[in-house]
Design an enzyme around this catalytic site. Structure first.
Site, PDB file in Angstrom:
ATOM      1  N   THR A  88      -6.014 -21.940  56.850  1.00 16.45           N
ATOM      2  CA  THR A  88      -5.072 -23.050  55.366  1.00 16.45           C
ATOM      3  C   THR A  88      -4.061 -21.729  54.451  1.00 16.45           C
ATOM      4  O   THR A  88      -3.149 -22.575  54.330  1.00 16.45           O
ATOM      5  CB  THR A  88      -6.037 -23.632  54.753  1.00 16.45           C
ATOM      6  OG1 THR A  88      -6.870 -23.607  55.952  1.00 16.45           O
ATOM      7  CG2 THR A  88      -5.597 -24.302  53.421  1.00 16.45           C
ATOM      8  N   THR A 164     -11.000 -19.518  57.057  1.00 18.43           N
ATOM      9  CA  THR A 164     -11.877 -18.912  56.685  1.00 18.43           C
ATOM     10  C   THR A 164     -12.629 -19.150  57.655  1.00 18.43           C
ATOM     11  O   THR A 164     -13.912 -18.487  57.615  1.00 18.43           O
ATOM     12  CB  THR A 164     -12.594 -19.531  55.587  1.00 18.43           C
ATOM     13  OG1 THR A 164     -11.913 -21.360  55.606  1.00 18.43           O
ATOM     14  CG2 THR A 164     -11.402 -19.716  54.311  1.00 18.43           C
ATOM     15  N   ASP A 165     -13.382 -20.186  58.377  1.00 20.20           N
ATOM     16  CA  ASP A 165     -14.422 -20.478  59.277  1.00 20.20           C
ATOM     17  C   ASP A 165     -15.321 -18.915  60.195  1.00 20.20           C
ATOM     18  O   ASP A 165     -16.372 -19.387  59.931  1.00 20.20           O
ATOM     19  CB  ASP A 165     -13.563 -21.742  60.159  1.00 20.20           C
ATOM     20  CG  ASP A 165     -13.864 -23.088  59.515  1.00 20.20           C
ATOM     21  OD1 ASP A 165     -14.072 -23.137  58.783  1.00 20.20           O
ATOM     22  OD2 ASP A 165     -13.110 -24.087  60.505  1.00 20.20           O
ATOM     23  N   LYS A 241     -19.949 -17.308  56.063  1.00 19.12           N
ATOM     24  CA  LYS A 241     -19.604 -18.374  54.895  1.00 19.12           C
ATOM     25  C   LYS A 241     -20.366 -19.151  54.939  1.00 19.12           C
ATOM     26  O   LYS A 241     -20.944 -19.884  55.867  1.00 19.12           O
ATOM     27  CB  LYS A 241     -18.211 -19.294  55.722  1.00 19.12           C
ATOM     28  CG  LYS A 241     -17.207 -20.510  55.016  1.00 19.12           C
ATOM     29  CD  LYS A 241     -16.142 -20.739  55.740  1.00 19.12           C
ATOM     30  CE  LYS A 241     -15.957 -22.016  55.124  1.00 19.12           C
ATOM     31  NZ  LYS A 241     -15.106 -22.974  55.952  1.00 19.12           N
TER      32      LYS A 241
HETATM   33  N1  ASP Z   1     -10.779 -24.273  59.726  1.00 17.23           N
HETATM   34  C1  ASP Z   1     -10.314 -23.506  58.628  1.00 17.23           C
HETATM   35  C2  ASP Z   1     -10.282 -22.321  59.606  1.00 17.23           C
HETATM   36  O1  ASP Z   1     -11.062 -21.598  59.556  1.00 17.23           O
HETATM   37  C3  ASP Z   1      -9.971 -23.229  57.379  1.00 17.23           C
HETATM   38  C4  ASP Z   1      -9.580 -22.554  56.664  1.00 17.23           C
HETATM   39  O2  ASP Z   1      -8.735 -21.833  57.345  1.00 17.23           O
HETATM   40  O3  ASP Z   1     -10.262 -21.854  55.745  1.00 17.23           O
HETATM   41  O4  ASP Z   1      -8.695 -21.119  60.247  1.00 17.23           O
END
Ligand code: ASP
Length: 423
Positions: A88, A164-165, A241
């Site tokens: 993101t 973040t995942d 997380k």
């Molecule tokens: N699903 C996305 C990822 O981990 C969520 C994010 O970007 O934070 O790339």
């Protein structure tokens, strides 16, 4: 119609309004909605109307190459390398494509987050452009090598933008692969740049300040509270997380965060870094990178009623990490199968799905049986971190006792003598 135009698209089932994004599959029309999410419609059966052309003027500008850079190098500022892997936060950099382009330079960085200006000289680099659920050990390796090249080229700190995942896995991988004289700081964003509650600017500013600071470890820098007041600096091997959507989703497990970045936005943002507790100081280590991994390792979570055939997945594998219950248990009936795996040469490591606390298989019979079967205890190493560590250890040690000794010794702060929950 061009990417970056605001459009209304009427499909057979729904009508959506948002920004038209390029799509890798020509049969799909991809629209970024105002809430930040992308939707795909079947292009052939949709009617499209352009409401406003080119609503994002960052789009389409050719990034300047270094020789034509208009950003003067400031001798008094440190140089920070910004590496993008996707997620993101990458949509901050180019709203049109929802991603950074391969030519990602200082101008792109400052156009995306003007609040970064005056804090450092920037070098930009794209390592991958993926959502982090699609991350692979091979990309951890590319990233580790790219970070080492940036440090060799003179970076005083490195910031890695990442989804973040699975950020915690990549942070662990780099913590094992790299000896670093400078900070390596991961950051991401739980809410995309177009949402008022986006955490992208604050996280990026705090990460850059942390990368200029004194702690030469692999860190994760993300919101620490629900407000825009402080980011936490987590050790990469102890972070997790723990929330799907909150901006303060990341927590240090079994310890306190290593530091914090206090953030204030009066006039222009100020970000002040402080550390608490012991850390490796800037300049302490010489740069080295050793990115080799044995990727034939799985992580399996035990649950009541689990089909024992699940263990077959590890047959012939180099390693298996189990997330057991409590102190480190599985159903008694699984013990012989685990013993057979160990006898066949698979290294089996036990962690706990409790997350807080540590594995101790000496208390109950099942645990003692598992130890008898040759299972290695990972102490308070987090399950995901233990997976990455086992990949790293198995590439370096072949003797079973040496593998066990390595898993029972801390390399990058992943295994603590005492686990103290963060309150
Ligand atoms: N699903 C996305 C990822 O981990 C969520 C994010 O970007 O934070 O790339």
């Amino acid at each position: 119609m061009n990417p970056g135009d605001r459009i209304r698209a009427e499909g057979p089932d729904r009508t959506v309004e948002g920004v038209y994004l390029p799509s890798s599959t020509p049969e799909h029309l991809v629209v970024k909605l105002d809430g930040g999410y992308n939707v795909g419609l079947d292009r052939e059966s949709s009617t499209v109307e352009v409401i406003e052309p080119d609503v994002y003027d960052v789009a389409g500008e050719e990034p300047a190459d270094e020789s034509t850079s208009e950003i003067a190098y400031d001798d008094d500022l440190p140089t920070i390398s910004l590496l993008s892997t996707g997620g993101t936060i990458a949509s901050t950099v180019d709203y049109r494509t929802g991603a950074v382009t391969a030519r990602f330079d200082a101008e792109d960085v400052l156009r995306a987050v003007p609040e970064l200006a005056g804090r450092a000289n920037y070098r930009g680099r794209v390592v991958s452009n993926i959502l982090s659920e699609n991350m692979e050990p091979a990309i951890w390796q590319d990233l580790a090598r790219a970070v080492a090249e940036e440090i060799e080229a003179g970076a005083d700190g490195v910031v890695i933008m990442h989804g973040t995942d699975t950020m915690q896995y990549t942070a662990s991988a780099l913590a094992f692969m790299l000896e670093t004289p400078v900070p390596i700081v991961f950051t991401g964003s739980q809410r995309s740049a177009d949402r008022p509650s986006s955490d992208n600017v604050m996280n990026a500013v705090c990460a850059v300040e942390a990368a200029k600071a004194d702690c030469a470890e692999v860190l994760v820098c993300m919101h620490a509270t629900e407000s825009d007041d402080v980011c936490a600096l987590h050790r990469g091997t102890r972070v997790r997380k723990n929330h799907t959507s909150r901006r303060d989703a990341f927590e240090t497990v079994g310890a306190s965060p290593l530091g914090a970045v206090a953030y204030e936005t009066e006039d222009s943002p100020t970000a002040t870094v402080t550390f608490d507790g012991e850390y490796v100081e800037r300049g302490h280590a010489n740069l080295s990178v050793d990115a080799a991994l044995e990727s034939d390792v799985d992580l399996l979570k035990f649950a009541p009623g689990m089909d024992p055939a699940f263990l077959d997945v590890a047959e012939g594998s180099a390693g298996l990490v189990i997330e057991g219950t409590g102190l480190g248990h599985v159903h008694t009936d699984l013990v012989p199968r685990i013993e057979a795996l160990v006898d066949d040469g698979t290294t089996v490591v036990m962690t706990s799905q409790c997350l807080e606390g540590r594995v101790c298989d000496r208390v109950y019979d099942t645990g003692r049986d598992l130890l008898e079967a040759g299972v290695i205890e990972a102490g308070d190493t987090l399950p995901g971190t233990a997976l990455v560590k086992l990949m790293w250890v198995l590439e370096r040690e072949s003797d079973a006792d040496a593998v066990a000794a390595a898993m029972e010794t801390s390399v990058a702060g992943e295994l603590q003598d005492r686990s103290v929950p963060w309150t």
